[in-house]
Design a protein around this motif. Structure first.
Motif, PDB file in Angstrom:
ATOM      1  N   GLY A  67       0.696  -1.125  -0.220  1.00 47.55           N
ATOM      2  CA  GLY A  67      -0.060  -0.002   0.088  1.00 47.55           C
ATOM      3  C   GLY A  67       0.753   1.192  -0.059  1.00 47.55           C
ATOM      4  N   PRO A  68       0.211   2.552   0.020  1.00 45.39           N
ATOM      5  CA  PRO A  68       0.944   3.521   0.202  1.00 45.39           C
ATOM      6  C   PRO A  68       1.504   4.152   1.303  1.00 45.39           C
ATOM      7  CG  PRO A  68      -1.526   4.167   0.313  1.00 45.39           C
ATOM      8  CD  PRO A  68      -1.318   2.629   0.199  1.00 45.39           C
ATOM      9  N   THR A  69       2.470   5.019   1.318  1.00 45.08           N
ATOM     10  CA  THR A  69       3.353   5.407   2.614  1.00 45.08           C
ATOM     11  C   THR A  69       2.074   5.847   3.681  1.00 45.08           C
ATOM     12  OG1 THR A  69       5.139   5.541   1.432  1.00 45.08           O
ATOM     13  CG2 THR A  69       5.115   6.729   3.545  1.00 45.08           C
ATOM     14  N   SER A  70       1.030   6.627   3.336  1.00 41.61           N
ATOM     15  CA  SER A  70       0.181   7.406   3.754  1.00 41.61           C
ATOM     16  C   SER A  70      -0.538   6.407   4.873  1.00 41.61           C
ATOM     17  CB  SER A  70      -1.075   8.025   2.881  1.00 41.61           C
ATOM     18  OG  SER A  70      -1.639   7.234   2.167  1.00 41.61           O
ATOM     19  N   THR A  71      -0.664   4.931   4.560  1.00 44.34           N
ATOM     20  CA  THR A  71      -1.046   3.930   5.402  1.00 44.34           C
ATOM     21  C   THR A  71      -0.341   3.066   6.396  1.00 44.34           C
ATOM     22  OG1 THR A  71      -1.413   2.573   3.572  1.00 44.34           O
ATOM     23  CG2 THR A  71      -3.223   3.888   4.001  1.00 44.34           C
ATOM     24  N   ARG A  97       9.082   9.698 -13.243  1.00 42.83           N
ATOM     25  CA  ARG A  97       8.226   9.630 -14.172  1.00 42.83           C
ATOM     26  C   ARG A  97       6.877   8.943 -13.723  1.00 42.83           C
ATOM     27  NH1 ARG A  97       8.648   6.271 -19.893  1.00 42.83           N
ATOM     28  NH2 ARG A  97       6.480   6.815 -20.699  1.00 42.83           N
ATOM     29  N   LEU A  98       6.929   8.389 -12.737  1.00 38.75           N
ATOM     30  CA  LEU A  98       5.442   7.825 -12.329  1.00 38.75           C
ATOM     31  C   LEU A  98       4.865   8.816 -11.395  1.00 38.75           C
ATOM     32  CD1 LEU A  98       3.435   5.270 -11.429  1.00 38.75           C
ATOM     33  CD2 LEU A  98       5.338   4.784  -9.692  1.00 38.75           C
ATOM     34  N   LEU A  99       5.666   9.532 -10.652  1.00 42.07           N
ATOM     35  CA  LEU A  99       4.971  10.608  -9.764  1.00 42.07           C
ATOM     36  C   LEU A  99       4.780  11.857 -10.520  1.00 42.07           C
ATOM     37  CD1 LEU A  99       7.649  10.276  -6.825  1.00 42.07           C
ATOM     38  CD2 LEU A  99       5.207   9.443  -6.869  1.00 42.07           C
ATOM     39  N   ARG A 100       5.316  12.143 -11.604  1.00 38.90           N
ATOM     40  CA  ARG A 100       4.822  13.269 -12.382  1.00 38.90           C
ATOM     41  C   ARG A 100       3.439  12.844 -13.039  1.00 38.90           C
ATOM     42  NH1 ARG A 100      10.311  13.549 -14.084  1.00 38.90           N
ATOM     43  NH2 ARG A 100       9.883  12.594 -15.997  1.00 38.90           N
ATOM     44  N   SER A 101       3.365  11.703 -13.489  1.00 39.78           N
ATOM     45  CA  SER A 101       2.108  11.275 -14.263  1.00 39.78           C
ATOM     46  C   SER A 101       1.105  11.488 -13.020  1.00 39.78           C
ATOM     47  CB  SER A 101       2.400   9.830 -14.714  1.00 39.78           C
ATOM     48  OG  SER A 101       1.077   9.423 -15.274  1.00 39.78           O
ATOM     49  N   ALA A 102       1.296  10.663 -11.766  1.00 41.78           N
ATOM     50  CA  ALA A 102       0.292  10.645 -10.970  1.00 41.78           C
ATOM     51  C   ALA A 102       0.066  12.121 -10.325  1.00 41.78           C
ATOM     52  CB  ALA A 102       0.758  10.037  -9.631  1.00 41.78           C
ATOM     53  N   ALA A 103       0.790  12.924 -10.214  1.00 44.86           N
ATOM     54  CA  ALA A 103       0.581  14.341  -9.981  1.00 44.86           C
ATOM     55  C   ALA A 103      -0.406  15.286 -11.019  1.00 44.86           C
ATOM     56  CB  ALA A 103       1.946  15.094  -9.859  1.00 44.86           C
ATOM     57  N   ARG A 104      -0.235  14.775 -12.135  1.00 45.67           N
ATOM     58  CA  ARG A 104      -1.125  15.466 -13.124  1.00 45.67           C
ATOM     59  C   ARG A 104      -2.657  15.131 -12.859  1.00 45.67           C
ATOM     60  NH1 ARG A 104       3.156  14.363 -16.951  1.00 45.67           N
ATOM     61  NH2 ARG A 104       2.204  12.443 -17.684  1.00 45.67           N
ATOM     62  N   LEU A 105      -2.612  13.881 -12.390  1.00 45.90           N
ATOM     63  CA  LEU A 105      -4.012  13.257 -12.026  1.00 45.90           C
ATOM     64  C   LEU A 105      -4.635  13.677 -10.588  1.00 45.90           C
ATOM     65  CD1 LEU A 105      -6.574  11.573 -12.706  1.00 45.90           C
ATOM     66  CD2 LEU A 105      -5.222   9.562 -11.810  1.00 45.90           C
ATOM     67  N   TYR A 106      -3.700  13.770  -9.729  1.00 46.74           N
ATOM     68  CA  TYR A 106      -4.069  14.074  -8.301  1.00 46.74           C
ATOM     69  C   TYR A 106      -3.874  15.507  -7.681  1.00 46.74           C
ATOM     70  CZ  TYR A 106      -4.874   9.030  -8.238  1.00 46.74           C
ATOM     71  OH  TYR A 106      -5.030   7.562  -8.650  1.00 46.74           O
ATOM     72  N   GLY A 107      -2.837  15.996  -8.359  1.00 45.24           N
ATOM     73  CA  GLY A 107      -2.678  17.703  -7.855  1.00 45.24           C
ATOM     74  C   GLY A 107      -2.143  17.704  -6.559  1.00 45.24           C
ATOM     75  N   ARG A 120      -3.733  16.663  -4.089  1.00 45.00           N
ATOM     76  CA  ARG A 120      -4.111  15.524  -3.104  1.00 45.00           C
ATOM     77  C   ARG A 120      -2.956  14.438  -3.155  1.00 45.00           C
ATOM     78  NH1 ARG A 120      -9.118  12.860  -5.334  1.00 45.00           N
ATOM     79  NH2 ARG A 120      -8.106  13.394  -7.312  1.00 45.00           N
ATOM     80  N   MET A 121      -1.908  14.651  -3.765  1.00 45.31           N
ATOM     81  CA  MET A 121      -0.962  13.768  -3.681  1.00 45.31           C
ATOM     82  C   MET A 121      -0.569  13.310  -2.320  1.00 45.31           C
ATOM     83  SD  MET A 121       0.107  12.319  -6.659  1.00 45.31           S
ATOM     84  CE  MET A 121       2.287  12.030  -6.516  1.00 45.31           C
ATOM     85  N   GLU A 122      -0.354  14.197  -1.582  1.00 43.93           N
ATOM     86  CA  GLU A 122       0.437  13.891  -0.106  1.00 43.93           C
ATOM     87  C   GLU A 122      -0.584  13.283   0.604  1.00 43.93           C
ATOM     88  OE1 GLU A 122       2.758  13.255   2.944  1.00 43.93           O
ATOM     89  OE2 GLU A 122       3.345  13.925   0.948  1.00 43.93           O
ATOM     90  N   PRO A 123      -1.719  13.659   0.809  1.00 42.77           N
ATOM     91  CA  PRO A 123      -2.789  13.278   1.568  1.00 42.77           C
ATOM     92  C   PRO A 123      -3.172  11.674   1.178  1.00 42.77           C
ATOM     93  CG  PRO A 123      -4.092  15.168   0.612  1.00 42.77           C
ATOM     94  CD  PRO A 123      -2.330  14.997   0.501  1.00 42.77           C
ATOM     95  N   LEU A 124      -3.171  11.638  -0.136  1.00 38.98           N
ATOM     96  CA  LEU A 124      -3.850  10.408  -0.477  1.00 38.98           C
ATOM     97  C   LEU A 124      -2.690   9.180  -0.429  1.00 38.98           C
ATOM     98  CD1 LEU A 124      -5.371  11.209  -3.956  1.00 38.98           C
ATOM     99  CD2 LEU A 124      -6.461  10.051  -2.038  1.00 38.98           C
ATOM    100  N   TRP A 125      -1.469   9.650  -0.775  1.00 36.52           N
ATOM    101  CA  TRP A 125      -0.384   8.554  -0.976  1.00 36.52           C
ATOM    102  C   TRP A 125       0.853   8.724   0.040  1.00 36.52           C
ATOM    103  CZ3 TRP A 125      -3.597   5.627  -3.074  1.00 36.52           C
ATOM    104  CH2 TRP A 125      -4.384   6.136  -4.064  1.00 36.52           C
ATOM    105  N   GLY A 126       1.073   9.700   0.342  1.00 34.38           N
ATOM    106  CA  GLY A 126       2.268  10.200   1.232  1.00 34.38           C
ATOM    107  C   GLY A 126       3.655  10.159   0.297  1.00 34.38           C
TER     108      GLY A 126
END
Length: 306
Positions: A41-45, A106-116, A118-124
Motif C-alpha cells: 500500500g501507500p506510505t500514507s497508510t 516519471r511515475l510521480l509526475r504522471s500521478a501528480a497530473r491526475l491528483y494535483g 491531493r498527492m500527499e494526503p492520498l499517498w504520502g
C-alpha cells in the motif's frame, strides 16, 4: 476489523486508506524466511500496516520480502520507505516496473497530473528502492520462502508491469487489479480499467492464465478474498464486456468526452448501488468509475485503423 485470517499463514490487512474501510487490502504471509508482504500500500497508510502486523502477531522487523503485483501508488507506494527502514528487505516486481521503483520521478509526475494537491494526503511519500534491493521478474518464476512457494505469472492488461502470484500451499491467487474489485460489505463485481495501460485483449489472456491455475480463491487488492473463482471471473468478464460496449456506443452521443464520462459514471454508479447492500453502496465512489470510461475509450479508439 484491521486484520482477518484468509487461509493458513495468510492474513488480510485493511489499510483503512483515507480512514475508510475496504479500500486497500494488503496480504501478510508467514514463512520460515520471515513475513512476506504482497502490495504494502501507500506510505500514507503505514501506521495501519504497523497496527495490522501487531494484530497478526508479527512485528515490522519480521518483514523480509515485499512482492508487488504492480507499481501503482495504492499498491507499491510504501516499498521504498520500508526498504529504507531495513535495507536487507527485498522487493520483487515485474522488470517493466523495476526501473520506476528505482527512479519513480516519471511515475510521480504522471500521478501528480491526475491528483494535483491531493498527492500527499492520498499517498504520502514515494521513496525510490535501491537497485540492489530489487528483484525483477518476468513471469514463470517460483519464489521460495521457507516451505511456501509463490508461482509468478505475467498478467498485463490493467498495467504493462502487472504480475499475479499463486500461493501453492493455500491455493490463494493474489491478482492485484487484474480481475477488478468487489467489496465484502456487499457490491457487484466492478472492473478496474482506468487509463493509461488498459488493453482488453491482454487482460482477457491474463484472466485465462489465472483461470488455468484452478485457485481456491482470489485475493483482490480491492477488496480481499472471493470465491468460487470461476463464478466471480465469469461475472467480471460479463460486466467488463458490457461496460466496453456502452463506452463504444457513447462515442456517437453528443457532447465532450467529459460529458460522456459523466453520463457513464452516473448510470453505472446507480446500477452498482442498486445491486449492493446499503453498507456496500455507501462505500462506492464515482471518480474511479468515471476513470474507467477514459481507460476503455483510450483502448477502443486505439483499435480503430488510422
Amino acid at each position: 476489523m484491521t486484520t482477518r485470517v484468509v487461509a493458513e499463514g495468510i492474513t488480510l490487512c485493511d489499510l483503512h486508506h483515507m480512514q475508510s474501510p475496504e479500500g486497500i487490502a494488503t496480504a501478510l504471509l508467514e514463512t520460515a524466511d520471515g513475513v512476506v508482504i504482497i502490495d504494502p500500500g501507500p506510505t500514507s497508510t503505514l501506521g495501519h500496516l504497523h497496527d495490522a502486523l501487531r494484530d497478526a502477531g508479527s512485528r515490522l522487523e519480521d518483514v523480509k520480502h515485499i512482492v508487488l503485483t504492480h507499481i501503482h501508488l495504492d499498491h507499491a507506494g510504501a516499498s521504498g520507505t520500508l526498504v529504507a527502514q531495513d535495507p536487507t528487505r527485498l522487493v520483487y516486481v515485474h522488470e517493466r516496473g523495476a526501473t520506476h521503483m528505482a527512479d519513480p520521478s516519471r511515475l510521480l509526475r504522471s500521478a501528480a497530473r491526475l491528483y494535483g494537491d491531493r498527492m500527499e494526503p492520498l499517498w504520502g511519500e514515494f521513496r525510490p528502492v535501491p537497485a540492489s534491493s530489487l528483484r525483477p521478474l518476468t513471469g514463470g518464476e517460483s519464489l521460495k520462502f521457507g516451505r511456501r512457494v509463490l508461482r509468478v505469472e505475467y498478467t498485463p492488461g490493467h498495467a504493462q508491469h502487472h504480475i499475479s502470484v499463486l500461493d501453492e500451499r493455500s491455493g490463494t491467487a493474489f491478482v492485484g487489479d487484474t480481475c477488478g474489485e468487489q467489496l465484502p460489505s456487499g457490491t457487484p463485481v466492478i472492473p478496474t480499467v482506468p487509463p493509461p495501460d488498459i488493453d482488453l485483449a491482454l487482460l482477457a489472456g491474463s484472466i485465462t492464465r489465472i483461470r488455468a491455475w484452478g485457485a481456491e480463491r482470489l485475493f483482490l487488492t480491492h477488496f480481499g478474498p472471493v470465491q468460487p473463482v470461476s463464478a466471480y471471473l465469469d461475472a467480471h468478464d460479463a460486466v467488463l464486456a458490457r461496460w466496453a460496449a456502452l463506452v463504444l456506443a457513447s462515442f456517437d452521443a453528443e457532447g465532450s468526452d467529459d460529458d460522456k464520462a459523466d453520463a457513464f459514471a452516473d448510470a453505472r454508479l446507480d446500477e452498482l448501488r442498486a445491486g449492493s447492500t446499503p453498507e456496500g453502496a455507501a462505500l462506492l465512489r464515482r471518480p474511479p468509475i468515471r476513470d474507467c470510461w477514459f481507460g476503455l475509450a483510450r483502448y477502443l479508439r486505439s483499435q480503430v485503423p488510422g
